[in-house]
Design a protein around this motif. Structure first.
Motif, PDB file in Angstrom:
ATOM      1  N   ALA A 207      31.789  82.857  83.847  1.00  0.00           N
ATOM      2  CA  ALA A 207      32.451  81.629  83.422  1.00  0.00           C
ATOM      3  C   ALA A 207      31.612  80.927  82.367  1.00  0.00           C
ATOM      4  O   ALA A 207      30.395  81.143  82.268  1.00  0.00           O
ATOM      5  N   VAL A 208      32.263  80.087  81.561  1.00  0.00           N
ATOM      6  CA  VAL A 208      31.532  79.187  80.680  1.00  0.00           C
ATOM      7  C   VAL A 208      30.891  78.117  81.559  1.00  0.00           C
ATOM      8  O   VAL A 208      31.569  77.490  82.383  1.00  0.00           O
ATOM      9  N   VAL A 209      29.586  77.924  81.413  1.00  0.00           N
ATOM     10  CA  VAL A 209      28.846  76.981  82.270  1.00  0.00           C
ATOM     11  C   VAL A 209      28.074  76.000  81.403  1.00  0.00           C
ATOM     12  O   VAL A 209      27.834  76.231  80.216  1.00  0.00           O
ATOM     13  N   ASP A 210      27.678  74.892  82.019  1.00  0.00           N
ATOM     14  CA  ASP A 210      26.936  73.858  81.298  1.00  0.00           C
ATOM     15  C   ASP A 210      25.438  74.102  81.325  1.00  0.00           C
ATOM     16  O   ASP A 210      24.702  73.622  80.465  1.00  0.00           O
ATOM     17  N   ARG A 211      24.974  74.841  82.329  1.00  0.00           N
ATOM     18  CA  ARG A 211      23.543  75.087  82.465  1.00  0.00           C
ATOM     19  C   ARG A 211      23.321  76.398  83.220  1.00  0.00           C
ATOM     20  O   ARG A 211      24.236  76.951  83.807  1.00  0.00           O
ATOM     21  N   LEU A 212      22.105  76.910  83.150  1.00  0.00           N
ATOM     22  CA  LEU A 212      21.707  78.136  83.844  1.00  0.00           C
ATOM     23  C   LEU A 212      22.519  79.353  83.409  1.00  0.00           C
ATOM     24  O   LEU A 212      22.715  80.289  84.175  1.00  0.00           O
ATOM     25  N   GLY A 213      23.006  79.338  82.189  1.00  0.00           N
ATOM     26  CA  GLY A 213      23.698  80.495  81.643  1.00  0.00           C
ATOM     27  C   GLY A 213      22.966  81.030  80.428  1.00  0.00           C
ATOM     28  O   GLY A 213      21.916  80.509  80.027  1.00  0.00           O
ATOM     29  N   LYS A 214      23.515  82.078  79.836  1.00  0.00           N
ATOM     30  CA  LYS A 214      22.946  82.664  78.617  1.00  0.00           C
ATOM     31  C   LYS A 214      23.847  82.333  77.439  1.00  0.00           C
ATOM     32  O   LYS A 214      25.070  82.304  77.572  1.00  0.00           O
ATOM     33  N   GLU A 215      23.234  82.132  76.278  1.00  0.00           N
ATOM     34  CA  GLU A 215      24.021  81.833  75.092  1.00  0.00           C
ATOM     35  C   GLU A 215      24.939  83.008  74.769  1.00  0.00           C
ATOM     36  O   GLU A 215      24.524  84.160  74.793  1.00  0.00           O
ATOM     37  N   ALA A 216      26.177  82.696  74.453  1.00  0.00           N
ATOM     38  CA  ALA A 216      27.169  83.709  74.089  1.00  0.00           C
ATOM     39  C   ALA A 216      27.865  83.256  72.813  1.00  0.00           C
ATOM     40  O   ALA A 216      28.388  82.140  72.744  1.00  0.00           O
ATOM     41  N   VAL A 217      27.859  84.134  71.811  1.00  0.00           N
ATOM     42  CA  VAL A 217      28.418  83.785  70.502  1.00  0.00           C
ATOM     43  C   VAL A 217      29.495  84.798  70.130  1.00  0.00           C
ATOM     44  O   VAL A 217      29.246  86.005  70.092  1.00  0.00           O
ATOM     45  N   THR A 218      30.695  84.296  69.857  1.00  0.00           N
ATOM     46  CA  THR A 218      31.845  85.130  69.519  1.00  0.00           C
ATOM     47  C   THR A 218      32.512  84.595  68.258  1.00  0.00           C
ATOM     48  O   THR A 218      32.763  83.393  68.151  1.00  0.00           O
ATOM     49  N   PHE A 219      32.788  85.481  67.297  1.00  0.00           N
ATOM     50  CA  PHE A 219      33.571  85.140  66.114  1.00  0.00           C
ATOM     51  C   PHE A 219      34.919  85.855  66.206  1.00  0.00           C
ATOM     52  O   PHE A 219      34.979  87.002  66.643  1.00  0.00           O
ATOM     53  N   TRP A 220      35.986  85.188  65.803  1.00  0.00           N
ATOM     54  CA  TRP A 220      37.319  85.790  65.878  1.00  0.00           C
ATOM     55  C   TRP A 220      38.121  85.455  64.630  1.00  0.00           C
ATOM     56  O   TRP A 220      37.883  84.453  63.973  1.00  0.00           O
ATOM     57  N   GLN A 221      39.066  86.323  64.335  1.00  0.00           N
ATOM     58  CA  GLN A 221      40.047  86.025  63.291  1.00  0.00           C
ATOM     59  C   GLN A 221      41.380  86.649  63.675  1.00  0.00           C
ATOM     60  O   GLN A 221      41.421  87.695  64.334  1.00  0.00           O
ATOM     61  N   VAL A 222      42.457  85.986  63.288  1.00  0.00           N
ATOM     62  CA  VAL A 222      43.804  86.425  63.643  1.00  0.00           C
ATOM     63  C   VAL A 222      44.257  87.494  62.654  1.00  0.00           C
ATOM     64  O   VAL A 222      44.201  87.298  61.443  1.00  0.00           O
ATOM     65  N   ARG A 223      44.719  88.611  63.173  1.00  0.00           N
ATOM     66  CA  ARG A 223      45.286  89.667  62.331  1.00  0.00           C
ATOM     67  C   ARG A 223      46.809  89.565  62.260  1.00  0.00           C
ATOM     68  O   ARG A 223      47.407  89.885  61.246  1.00  0.00           O
ATOM     69  N   GLN A 224      47.439  89.127  63.365  1.00  0.00           N
ATOM     70  CA  GLN A 224      48.898  88.997  63.381  1.00  0.00           C
ATOM     71  C   GLN A 224      49.315  88.176  64.590  1.00  0.00           C
ATOM     72  O   GLN A 224      48.605  88.154  65.608  1.00  0.00           O
ATOM     73  N   SER A 225      50.453  87.495  64.489  1.00  0.00           N
ATOM     74  CA  SER A 225      50.995  86.720  65.607  1.00  0.00           C
ATOM     75  C   SER A 225      52.484  86.990  65.748  1.00  0.00           C
ATOM     76  O   SER A 225      53.166  87.328  64.763  1.00  0.00           O
ATOM     77  N   TRP A 226      52.997  86.815  66.974  1.00  0.00           N
ATOM     78  CA  TRP A 226      54.406  87.065  67.259  1.00  0.00           C
ATOM     79  C   TRP A 226      54.996  85.884  68.037  1.00  0.00           C
ATOM     80  O   TRP A 226      54.591  85.625  69.181  1.00  0.00           O
ATOM     81  N   GLN A 227      55.921  85.156  67.441  1.00  0.00           N
ATOM     82  CA  GLN A 227      56.753  84.157  68.127  1.00  0.00           C
ATOM     83  C   GLN A 227      55.952  83.106  68.896  1.00  0.00           C
ATOM     84  O   GLN A 227      56.381  82.642  69.954  1.00  0.00           O
ATOM     85  N   ASP A 228      54.793  82.721  68.392  1.00  0.00           N
ATOM     86  CA  ASP A 228      53.940  81.751  69.099  1.00  0.00           C
ATOM     87  C   ASP A 228      53.595  82.213  70.519  1.00  0.00           C
ATOM     88  O   ASP A 228      53.194  81.400  71.357  1.00  0.00           O
ATOM     89  N   ALA A 229      53.767  83.505  70.796  1.00  0.00           N
ATOM     90  CA  ALA A 229      53.566  84.000  72.154  1.00  0.00           C
ATOM     91  C   ALA A 229      52.347  84.912  72.279  1.00  0.00           C
ATOM     92  O   ALA A 229      51.613  84.845  73.266  1.00  0.00           O
ATOM     93  N   ILE A 230      52.143  85.780  71.288  1.00  0.00           N
ATOM     94  CA  ILE A 230      51.077  86.776  71.346  1.00  0.00           C
ATOM     95  C   ILE A 230      50.381  86.830  69.989  1.00  0.00           C
ATOM     96  O   ILE A 230      51.041  86.731  68.948  1.00  0.00           O
ATOM     97  N   SER A 231      49.072  86.995  69.999  1.00  0.00           N
ATOM     98  CA  SER A 231      48.317  87.185  68.761  1.00  0.00           C
ATOM     99  C   SER A 231      47.407  88.397  68.910  1.00  0.00           C
ATOM    100  O   SER A 231      46.925  88.705  70.006  1.00  0.00           O
TER     101      SER A 231
END
Length: 331
Positions: A207-231
């Motif tokens: 889970a995302v936590v406020d303390r006692l966790g490890k730094e996690a870094v994620t970059f994302w970009q959208v390639r395609q989307s469908w009907q505001d339902a799935i990307s």
């Protein structure tokens, strides 16, 4: 790594990124299937030695320390018998092997998976794998979840193992994934930077936590989307925390399609208003729709830059086609 009848002996060599960490915290990070409290018991009972000596749980690790764990594990067979299986090999030499792991295949033995893992298949394919690693994980320098497909690199020599571990821990490996997620992202690209740790009430989840966790870094970009339902996202992770992409996508409110553990299961699919899109997801998302698409690293022996790509699997192509047809047809 050596094995007795029920004993498993694992040796870890502490690299620079882990200098200054507590011993019990370090060990639980190496082996997420076991809790920190379990490792505390083993340290206190003398089953864990650092440089051949008994130490306390709060021992602060130094670069170059050798940590030896001797445990009794009755839940898992301590003998790995090679099992021939079809492997899609992307690259192989005397130092490492890179394969395209199919969805559904477990990377290494563990509770409930004593046979039929990728390690069993690799031992049948290769004359050797690196002896170093956690119990029952020869040569394994990183892993993918059972339902995640894509690029896995495994060390065949001990020198390669140590080098690759150092590259992964130093964030020198470039890892790019493809993921189908629920909803439409508010912008075309973005960055997520949080701490990730054990879920406060469910030890099998992160889970995302406020303390006692490890730094996690994620970059994302959208390639395609469908009907505001799935990307469809292209995701690059700088760190490699357990379940990182799945946890970050859930935290954004856009869980990975098919991921029942982190909010992307059948209940979420039933919330899609367009019946054709809902049917496409229900029929064509048989698993957590996450694919380790590309990986770039330096060769562990001579440092040559290398890049590997795992072809997009059939179920990904099937879902993409079904979504295209769903949005093209009348609702």
């Amino acid at each position: 790594m050596s094995h007795g009848r029920n004993n498993i002996r694992a040796i870890f060599h502490v690299q620079a990124p882990d200098k200054g960490r507590r011993l019990d915290v370090f060990l639980s990070a190496q082996d997420p299937q076991r809790s920190r409290s379990q490792y505390k018991k083993w340290i206190e009972s003398g089953r864990v030695l650092v440089n051949g000596q008994r130490v306390k749980c709060a021992y602060v690790l130094q670069k170059g320390d050798e940590v030896c764990v001797q445990v009794v594990d009755e839940a898992v067979s301590t003998e790995i018998i090679p099992e021939p299986m079809p492997l899609e090999v992307l690259f192989e030499d005397e130092d490492m092997i890179v394969v395209n792991k199919p969805a559904g295949l477990v990377v290494h033995p563990g509770a409930g998976h004593a046979t039929g893992t990728l390690v069993h298949g690799l031992l049948a394919h290769c004359s050797r794998l690196a002896s170093q690693g956690a119990p029952l994980r020869p040569g394994i320098v990183h892993r993918l979840d059972q339902e995640t497909s894509g690029v896995v690199v495994v060390a065949k020599s001990d020198a390669a193992y140590l080098n690759l571990i150092d590259q992964f821990k130093g964030h020198a490996v470039r890892k790019t994934y493809l993921a189908f997620v629920y909803g439409t992202l508010p912008q075309c690209s973005g960055e997520i930077r949080t701490l990730i740790g054990r879920h406060p009430t469910n030890r099998k989840k992160m889970a995302v936590v406020d303390r006692l966790g490890k730094e996690a870094v994620t970059f994302w970009q959208v390639r395609q989307s469908w009907q505001d339902a799935i990307s469809l996202l292209e995701v690059r992770i700088v760190t490699g925390r357990t379940h990182q992409i799945r946890v970050h996508c859930q935290d954004m409110g856009h869980p990975v399609v098919g991921d029942g553990t982190y909010g992307g299961g059948p209940r979420r699919a039933r919330q899609i208003p367009n019946p054709a899109v809902q049917a496409a997801v229900t029929l064509h998302a048989p698993r957590t729709m996450l694919h380790a698409w590309r990986m770039a690293l330096a060769h562990p022996r001579h440092g040559t830059p290398m890049a590997f790509e795992a072809p997009v699997p059939a179920d990904f192509r099937g879902l993409w086609t079904a979504l295209q047809e769903a949005v093209a047809s009348p609702s």
